[in-house]
Design an enzyme around this catalytic site. Structure first.
Site, PDB file in Angstrom:
ATOM      1  N   SER A 168       0.837  -1.198   0.000  1.00  0.00           N
ATOM      2  CA  SER A 168       0.000   0.000   0.000  1.00  0.00           C
ATOM      3  C   SER A 168       0.872   1.249   0.000  1.00  0.00           C
ATOM      4  O   SER A 168       2.056   1.190   0.340  1.00  0.00           O
ATOM      5  CB  SER A 168      -0.911   0.021   1.228  1.00  0.00           C
ATOM      6  OG  SER A 168      -0.159   0.293   2.403  1.00  0.00           O
ATOM      7  N   ASP A 169       0.283   2.365  -0.370  1.00  0.00           N
ATOM      8  CA  ASP A 169       0.961   3.637  -0.175  1.00  0.00           C
ATOM      9  C   ASP A 169       0.578   4.166   1.208  1.00  0.00           C
ATOM     10  O   ASP A 169      -0.334   3.666   1.863  1.00  0.00           O
ATOM     11  CB  ASP A 169       0.602   4.634  -1.283  1.00  0.00           C
ATOM     12  CG  ASP A 169       1.719   5.642  -1.506  1.00  0.00           C
ATOM     13  OD1 ASP A 169       2.543   5.840  -0.585  1.00  0.00           O
ATOM     14  OD2 ASP A 169       1.768   6.242  -2.590  1.00  0.00           O
TER      15      ASP A 169
END
Length: 555
Positions: free
Chosen positions: A100-101
């Protein structure tokens, strides 16, 4: 090639796991602000945004993919099973793991209002295919509860763990989990790395305008004024670079002094704030210009993330509503140019800037981007002709924000009508870049005028250095599908080759036009080649005047 260089053929203890980012569409948000929604057609999604991911998965052993901040057509990318599983894994056969960011899983609850709770956000992302959370206390506990509630199967968690552990094994992290700091000091910023950095910077710099001032005859100039907010700034390092020791960064000022002689150079400091507004500083610069026989003005953007936030103007989450030079930078250039001194403007920054007046009035204009630690030396080498510029624009430079979207691969109807208050053409086209020599492309031929949907053809051309010095030119190949369903761009870059030639030297180059280069998402949403007439456009930039055409037919 960059990804292969990072990972090697099969990862390994001397390599790193490359991460392709971001999946997908974050570069075209509806209002130009990072992480805002993206709305695109399925044709654009397949042919423009997903195509690079498909190719990198097909051609490399890509280790990781980072998912995008934004929502795509109403679904946050971190919750998109269509993107992560159906397309990338099942259709394109991606074997690595997703990450994920920063905090974007939680933002499905707090920002997108897609999931009604953090727990549901965890469920949506893991169910969609997410493997690793970059940041977010409570994620592991939340996922464990979802498993205990039988909402997430253990098998799904095991899949993610296996992908992450396999990558760690392949990198040798279980056998050698620690880094030898003494070895790091020998490798990082080594002479070999510095030489490569300088070479990359020199080849990336684009000469946009030259009225004959460049290359500079160093012996001719005795009093050189260097000024501008980026003249002695670490902004040349670009975004997300930590502040470096001064001795490790050759700023533009340092580079010019190193190549042209410290005793010749007068530096006028207007601070590193590109937003500066101080008429006194501008007046002082103009007075110094009157006493000089050459002025080099270094303007653009400030990307120093560690600097005062009121000063930073470019980089992630520093989006702008216009692309003009900020503060008194335009006025600084105008006042110096008005003195009559030959003036060179250097642009530092990661985005194209609207520099209409500068382009029309100064003697030379150089787009240097963010050229890195040795960037100042690279710029000086270009200005003095130690290196012949060969960089080409990887973007189109518009005349103003009002021209955006301004791209070379526009649809046929995009300019059916002209703007009524300005030019319709860009300031500088995609693929453009000047040299200190001249090149001629001629004798374009194709191996056949007809091919099948499973066949290929070869296009051949001669390129000649017609100037007086050695140089490199980038020959570009575009394809135009004359009639298509759905509609397609007026031209699409499909290949290029950089050729270095001595004065008078001629070289024959060839390109293979394969079905893959002609394929696109057709009207029925299948991927393939459509029969009909095509044009090959071959030349030195995307501008029509720089391209020569030859037609063929797919039967």
């Amino acid at each position: 090639m960059q990804l292969k260089g990072l990972q090697g053929a099969n990862l390994g203890s001397n390599n790193v796991a490359a991460c392709a980012k971001h999946l997908v569409g974050g570069g075209d948000p509806i209002n130009g602000l990072n992480a805002s929604p993206t709305e695109v057609s399925l044709f654009t999604l397949n042919d423009i945004f997903l195509y690079p991911f498909r190719k990198v998965v097909e051609e490399t052993n890509l280790a990781t993919i980072m998912v995008a901040h934004n929502e795509l057509n109403g679904i946050p990318c971190h919750a998109s099973k269509t993107l992560m599983t159906d397309i990338m894994r099942d259709k394109y056969n991606f074997k690595g793991f997703y990450v994920s960011d920063w905090d974007d899983i939680a933002r499905m609850y707090t920002l997108h209002h897609y999931a009604p709770s953090l727990r549901e956000a965890y469920y949506e992302t893991v169910n969609a295919g997410m493997d690793m959370h970059m940041h977010g206390p409570g994620f592991l506990e939340g996922v464990l509860k979802l498993v205990n509630e039988n909402r997430l199967p253990v098998e799904r968690i095991n899949e993610s763990c296996a992908r992450i552990l396999e990558t760690k094994f392949r990198l040798g992290l279980f056998e050698n989990p620690f880094t030898d700091l003494n070895n790091t000091k020998k490798v990082v910023f080594s002479k070999e790395h510095q030489d490569l950095s300088l070479k990359l910077a020199e080849q990336s710099i684009v000469l946009l305008k030259n009225d004959g001032l460049l290359p500079l005859d160093v012996s001719k100039y005795k009093h050189i004024l260097v000024t501008g907010p980026n003249a002695d700034s670490q902004s040349i390092l670009g975004d997300w670079a930590m502040k470096q020791p001064d001795e490790n960064v050759t700023t533009v000022l340092k580079g010019i002094r190193q190549v042209m002689g410290t005793e010749k150079v007068t530096f006028h400091n207007v601070t590193t704030n590109v937003r500066f507004h101080d008429p006194k500083l501008v007046d002082e610069a103009a007075e110094l210009a009157k006493k000089s026989d050459l002025a080099i003005v270094v303007v653009g953007e400030n990307t120093m993330r560690y600097d005062n936030k009121s000063i930073i103007s470019s980089g992630e989450n520093y989006d702008r509503m216009n692309i003009d030079l900020l503060g008194d930078q335009d006025e600084l250039v105008k006042r110096i140019q008005a003195t009559g001194v030959p003036t060179i403007v250097i642009l530092i920054g990661g985005r194209p800037l609207a520099v209409n007046w500068i382009s029309q009035n100064v003697s030379a204009l150089v787009q240097a981007w963010e050229p890195g630690s040795l960037g100042g030396l690279a710029i000086a080498n270009i200005l003095t002709g130690k290196v012949n510029p060969s960089g080409k624009l990887p973007v189109t430079i518009p005349r103003s924000s009002g021209q955006i979207q301004m791209i070379y691969n526009y649809k046929p109807t995009q300019y059916n009508h002209n703007y009524k208050d300005g030019e319709t053409t860009p300031l500088y086209p995609f693929g453009f870049g000047l040299s200190y020599t001249n090149f001629n492309v001629s004798n374009i031929t194709i191996s056949k005028t007809e091919m099948s949907t499973t066949d290929s053809l070869v296009v051949t051309a001669d390129i000649t250095n017609t100037g007086m010095r050695e140089g490199a030119e980038v020959v570009q190949v575009y394809i135009h599908d004359l009639y298509s369903m759905p509609t397609r761009s007026v031209k699409e870059l499909k290949d290029f080759s950089k050729v270095n030639l001595l004065p008078g030297e001629k070289q024959t180059i060839q390109f293979t036009i394969t079905p893959e280069k002609l394929a696109f998402t057709r009207k029925d949403m299948t991927w393939g080649v459509e029969k009909g007439d095509f044009e090959i456009l071959l030349g030195t930039s995307s501008a029509d005047k720089d391209l020569k055409k030859i037609k063929f037919t797919v039967r």
